[in-house]
Motif scaffolding. Sequence first.
Motif, PDB file in Angstrom:
ATOM      1  N   TYR A  71      29.750 -18.412  15.275  1.00 38.82           N
ATOM      2  CA  TYR A  71      30.851 -19.362  15.456  1.00 38.82           C
ATOM      3  C   TYR A  71      30.322 -20.748  15.812  1.00 38.82           C
ATOM      4  CZ  TYR A  71      34.947 -21.691  17.271  1.00 38.82           C
ATOM      5  OH  TYR A  71      35.942 -22.614  17.494  1.00 38.82           O
ATOM      6  N   ILE A  72      29.365 -20.791  16.726  1.00 40.03           N
ATOM      7  CA  ILE A  72      28.783 -22.084  17.105  1.00 40.03           C
ATOM      8  C   ILE A  72      28.126 -22.738  15.893  1.00 40.03           C
ATOM      9  CG2 ILE A  72      27.013 -23.210  18.507  1.00 40.03           C
ATOM     10  CD1 ILE A  72      27.561 -21.062  20.657  1.00 40.03           C
ATOM     11  N   GLY A  73      27.369 -21.962  15.128  1.00 41.87           N
ATOM     12  CA  GLY A  73      26.701 -22.505  13.945  1.00 41.87           C
ATOM     13  C   GLY A  73      27.683 -23.064  12.941  1.00 41.87           C
ATOM     14  N   PHE A  74      28.748 -22.323  12.683  1.00 37.33           N
ATOM     15  CA  PHE A  74      29.716 -22.786  11.696  1.00 37.33           C
ATOM     16  C   PHE A  74      30.479 -24.003  12.188  1.00 37.33           C
ATOM     17  CE2 PHE A  74      28.183 -19.650   9.287  1.00 37.33           C
ATOM     18  CZ  PHE A  74      29.022 -18.923   8.449  1.00 37.33           C
ATOM     19  N   THR A  75      30.726 -24.087  13.488  1.00 33.53           N
ATOM     20  CA  THR A  75      31.394 -25.269  14.010  1.00 33.53           C
ATOM     21  C   THR A  75      30.494 -26.493  13.879  1.00 33.53           C
ATOM     22  OG1 THR A  75      32.606 -23.886  15.582  1.00 33.53           O
ATOM     23  CG2 THR A  75      32.571 -26.250  16.005  1.00 33.53           C
ATOM     24  N   VAL A  76      29.203 -26.323  14.141  1.00 39.38           N
ATOM     25  CA  VAL A  76      28.257 -27.425  13.975  1.00 39.38           C
ATOM     26  C   VAL A  76      28.197 -27.870  12.522  1.00 39.38           C
ATOM     27  CG1 VAL A  76      25.821 -28.083  14.110  1.00 39.38           C
ATOM     28  CG2 VAL A  76      26.877 -26.820  15.990  1.00 39.38           C
ATOM     29  N   GLY A  77      28.113 -26.903  11.605  1.00 41.90           N
ATOM     30  CA  GLY A  77      27.948 -27.239  10.189  1.00 41.90           C
ATOM     31  C   GLY A  77      29.215 -27.701   9.501  1.00 41.90           C
ATOM     32  N   LEU A  78      30.364 -27.169   9.893  1.00 40.06           N
ATOM     33  CA  LEU A  78      31.604 -27.424   9.165  1.00 40.06           C
ATOM     34  C   LEU A  78      32.654 -28.187   9.963  1.00 40.06           C
ATOM     35  CD1 LEU A  78      31.957 -23.848   7.624  1.00 40.06           C
ATOM     36  CD2 LEU A  78      30.871 -25.843   6.594  1.00 40.06           C
ATOM     37  N   GLY A  79      32.445 -28.306  11.277  1.00 46.09           N
ATOM     38  CA  GLY A  79      33.463 -28.935  12.111  1.00 46.09           C
ATOM     39  C   GLY A  79      33.731 -30.382  11.737  1.00 46.09           C
TER      40      GLY A  79
END
Length: 198
Positions: A71-79
Amino acid sequence: MIVGLVIACEVAFWVLLAAGLAFRYVLRMPRTGLVLLLCEPLLEVVLFAVTAIDLRNGAVPDWRHGLAAVYIGFTVGLGHSTIKWADARVAHRFAGGPPPVGPPRYGTARAVHEWKVAARWILASAVALALLQGAVWYVGGSGDTGSLRAWQQRMLWVIGVNVVVAVSYTLFPRRERERGAGGNSVDSGPGAGTSSPR
């Protein structure tokens, strides 16, 4: 607790996004809106800290800790791109901004767009992989890291799929149809119609 916190972070992400854009464009308070949008990264900091504390306190690493890292990774990449997407639409609807521009549909421009999309997903997966590897090292050889390794394999699949999609648009670009005699559409160039836009 970890799963509940992930869900809470996701809900809070959209609540902060909606509130930030509302203050920025509807209530005409751009500074307040900006402050709310800048609070978004704090959600990931909280989730990271809680997950690390949970592992430090002796929790057995399982799929929930992996989910937090992903979740943290996807928020960093896509947020950031998600915020820009929403900002453009709210600005058009409430502040007279230009209409949102959709992605290009054909040729090299579409291929470039697909590589940009792939880059965001690859960044998200890479951050998740790094966090998962950090958790593996933190747990050490004395713990069961199988669930964390399973999440890493999933992230590698995400990277692979996005690269394949981007490569397919590069090697087999979709050509714009031209109007032929009688008003019928004809393909312009090889590879026309071989793939459809996402």
